[in-house]
Design a protein around this motif. Structure first.
Motif, mmCIF file in Angstrom:
data_model
loop_
_atom_site.group_PDB
_atom_site.id
_atom_site.type_symbol
_atom_site.label_atom_id
_atom_site.label_comp_id
_atom_site.label_asym_id
_atom_site.label_seq_id
_atom_site.Cartn_x
_atom_site.Cartn_y
_atom_site.Cartn_z
ATOM 1 N N LEU A 50 -26.786 20.603 -0.718
ATOM 2 C CA LEU A 50 -26.113 19.715 0.234
ATOM 3 C C LEU A 50 -25.060 20.470 1.044
ATOM 4 N N ASN A 51 -24.313 21.348 0.377
ATOM 5 C CA ASN A 51 -23.273 22.112 1.075
ATOM 6 C C ASN A 51 -23.873 23.010 2.155
ATOM 7 N N ALA A 52 -24.987 23.676 1.817
ATOM 8 C CA ALA A 52 -25.627 24.562 2.791
ATOM 9 C C ALA A 52 -26.144 23.765 3.985
ATOM 10 N N SER A 53 -26.711 22.599 3.712
ATOM 11 C CA SER A 53 -27.231 21.764 4.793
ATOM 12 C C SER A 53 -26.112 21.270 5.700
ATOM 13 N N ARG A 54 -25.013 20.842 5.107
ATOM 14 C CA ARG A 54 -23.889 20.339 5.901
ATOM 15 C C ARG A 54 -23.254 21.443 6.737
ATOM 16 N N ARG A 55 -23.199 22.646 6.173
ATOM 17 C CA ARG A 55 -22.623 23.754 6.930
ATOM 18 C C ARG A 55 -23.466 24.070 8.161
ATOM 19 N N ALA A 56 -24.787 23.985 7.998
ATOM 20 C CA ALA A 56 -25.671 24.232 9.136
ATOM 21 C C ALA A 56 -25.516 23.152 10.195
ATOM 22 N N GLU A 57 -25.290 21.915 9.755
ATOM 23 C CA GLU A 57 -25.102 20.816 10.701
ATOM 24 C C GLU A 57 -23.800 20.990 11.486
ATOM 25 N N ARG A 58 -22.766 21.463 10.796
ATOM 26 C CA ARG A 58 -21.471 21.620 11.454
ATOM 27 C C ARG A 58 -21.440 22.834 12.377
ATOM 28 N N ASN A 59 -22.182 23.860 11.985
ATOM 29 C CA ASN A 59 -22.157 25.100 12.758
ATOM 30 C C ASN A 59 -23.581 25.625 12.914
ATOM 31 N N PRO A 60 -24.252 25.280 14.003
ATOM 32 C CA PRO A 60 -25.650 25.698 14.209
ATOM 33 C C PRO A 60 -25.854 27.208 14.144
ATOM 34 N N SER A 61 -24.806 27.992 14.398
ATOM 35 C CA SER A 61 -24.963 29.444 14.347
ATOM 36 C C SER A 61 -25.251 29.937 12.929
ATOM 37 N N GLN A 62 -24.961 29.099 11.935
ATOM 38 C CA GLN A 62 -25.210 29.467 10.543
ATOM 39 C C GLN A 62 -26.507 28.856 10.007
ATOM 40 N N ALA A 63 -27.275 28.245 10.890
ATOM 41 C CA ALA A 63 -28.475 27.523 10.466
ATOM 42 C C ALA A 63 -29.490 28.443 9.786
ATOM 43 N N ARG A 64 -29.676 29.640 10.345
ATOM 44 C CA ARG A 64 -30.674 30.551 9.767
ATOM 45 C C ARG A 64 -30.284 30.951 8.346
ATOM 46 N N GLN A 65 -29.010 31.312 8.167
ATOM 47 C CA GLN A 65 -28.541 31.690 6.835
ATOM 48 C C GLN A 65 -28.642 30.510 5.869
ATOM 49 N N ALA A 66 -28.310 29.326 6.373
ATOM 50 C CA ALA A 66 -28.372 28.133 5.527
ATOM 51 C C ALA A 66 -29.804 27.844 5.080
ATOM 52 N N THR A 67 -30.771 28.091 5.964
ATOM 53 C CA THR A 67 -32.172 27.862 5.612
ATOM 54 C C THR A 67 -32.604 28.763 4.459
ATOM 55 N N VAL A 68 -32.161 30.014 4.502
ATOM 56 C CA VAL A 68 -32.464 30.947 3.411
ATOM 57 C C VAL A 68 -31.856 30.443 2.102
ATOM 58 N N GLU A 69 -30.606 29.991 2.181
ATOM 59 C CA GLU A 69 -29.926 29.491 0.987
ATOM 60 C C GLU A 69 -30.624 28.251 0.438
ATOM 61 N N LEU A 70 -31.029 27.360 1.327
ATOM 62 C CA LEU A 70 -31.693 26.134 0.888
ATOM 63 C C LEU A 70 -32.953 26.447 0.083
ATOM 64 N N LYS A 71 -33.748 27.381 0.570
ATOM 65 C CA LYS A 71 -34.974 27.767 -0.135
ATOM 66 C C LYS A 71 -34.649 28.384 -1.494
ATOM 67 N N THR A 72 -33.625 29.236 -1.507
ATOM 68 C CA THR A 72 -33.243 29.905 -2.756
ATOM 69 C C THR A 72 -32.764 28.900 -3.793
ATOM 70 N N PHE A 73 -31.876 28.005 -3.374
ATOM 71 C CA PHE A 73 -31.344 27.007 -4.301
ATOM 72 C C PHE A 73 -32.438 26.049 -4.768
ATOM 73 N N ALA A 74 -33.349 25.697 -3.864
ATOM 74 C CA ALA A 74 -34.432 24.782 -4.233
ATOM 75 C C ALA A 74 -35.346 25.414 -5.282
ATOM 76 N N ARG A 75 -35.617 26.720 -5.143
ATOM 77 C CA ARG A 75 -36.446 27.405 -6.145
ATOM 78 C C ARG A 75 -35.759 27.390 -7.512
ATOM 79 N N GLU A 76 -34.445 27.594 -7.496
ATOM 80 C CA GLU A 76 -33.702 27.550 -8.757
ATOM 81 C C GLU A 76 -33.784 26.157 -9.379
ATOM 82 N N LEU A 77 -33.713 25.138 -8.540
ATOM 83 C CA LEU A 77 -33.767 23.769 -9.046
ATOM 84 C C LEU A 77 -35.140 23.455 -9.633
#
Length: 226
Positions: A50-77
């Motif tokens: 959720l934190n990674a998604s919200r950060r991407a929403e607030r700052n589109p310039s971080q969207a690419r990095q957030a996408t990588v994090e989302l995939k990583t965290f989802a795999r862990e889950l």
């Protein structure tokens, strides 16, 4: 005195049953602790997503990095939930073993003899393979052999060639399903920044903090398997 009686008359069935139940209860408590830890890890990982998604929403310039994090965290889950399912299944098997063992001792008390149980042996064989329970389940199997409830297990019987390690990389479909489950209906909330954009920490700092958290979580997850 108890030792002398055991030599003269054989092991006391009631003492054997108490010993078996003690081992089973100890294993059940261990599984309960491990399952509780996995529940905590599940909650923390969901929050990281959720934190990674919200950060991407607030700052589109971080969207690419957030996408990588989302995939990583989802795999862990996905890994955490698979482990949780495995431990809950093992707990149910352990309770089944306890019921069968107590039933076997009850039959022995009534009939004066024991009939070896292939069902108990099969369940014990499965539970012995669990890293979390291996030591104490070997102890339980020894007690059950002494009581005459199961046959003595040899290494070949304990080793299951079909048992394989869980794959580190999970299917994209499972990862996408996790992300859809957590983020659906919550993305709109992320569009409202909680802090002004200039107050946000640098992307590198956020990523390093989350990487450190992820490493700690991985360590705890691996500890549950060892």
């Amino acid at each position: 005195m108890e030792t002398l009686k055991a030599v003269l008359f054989g092991p006391d069935p009631q003492a054997q049953m108490r010993k078996c139940n003690q081992i089973i209860r100890s294993n059940t408590r261990q599984l309960d602790r491990d399952i509780a830890q996995l529940k905590t890890l599940d909650t923390k990982t969901r929050q990281l997503i959720l934190n990674a998604s919200r950060r991407a929403e607030r700052n589109p310039s971080q969207a690419r990095q957030a996408t990588v994090e989302l995939k990583t965290f989802a795999r862990e889950l996905v890994r955490i939930r698979k482990q949780n399912t495995r431990l809950n299944t093992s707990r149910a098997q352990l309770q089944s073993v306890q019921m069968q063992v107590n039933e076997a001792f009850s039959v022995r008390k009534i009939q004066g003899s024991l009939k070896k149980s292939t069902g108990i042996m099969k369940d014990v064989n499965t539970l012995v393979k669990l890293p979390e329970l291996s030591g104490t389940m070997h102890q339980l199997s020894t007690e059950l052999v002494r009581a005459g409830i199961i046959e003595e297990m040899v290494d070949d019987a304990i080793t299951d060639p079909n048992m394989i390690e869980e794959e580190e990389e999970e299917a994209d479909a499972e990862v996408d399903k996790i992300l859809q489950e957590i983020l659906q209906g919550k993305l709109s909330q992320a569009q409202k920044p909680e802090k002004p954009l200039e107050e946000e920490p640098a992307a590198e700092d956020v990523f390093e903090d989350q990487e450190a958290t992820l490493e700690q979580m991985r360590g705890r997850l691996e500890a549950l398997k060892s």
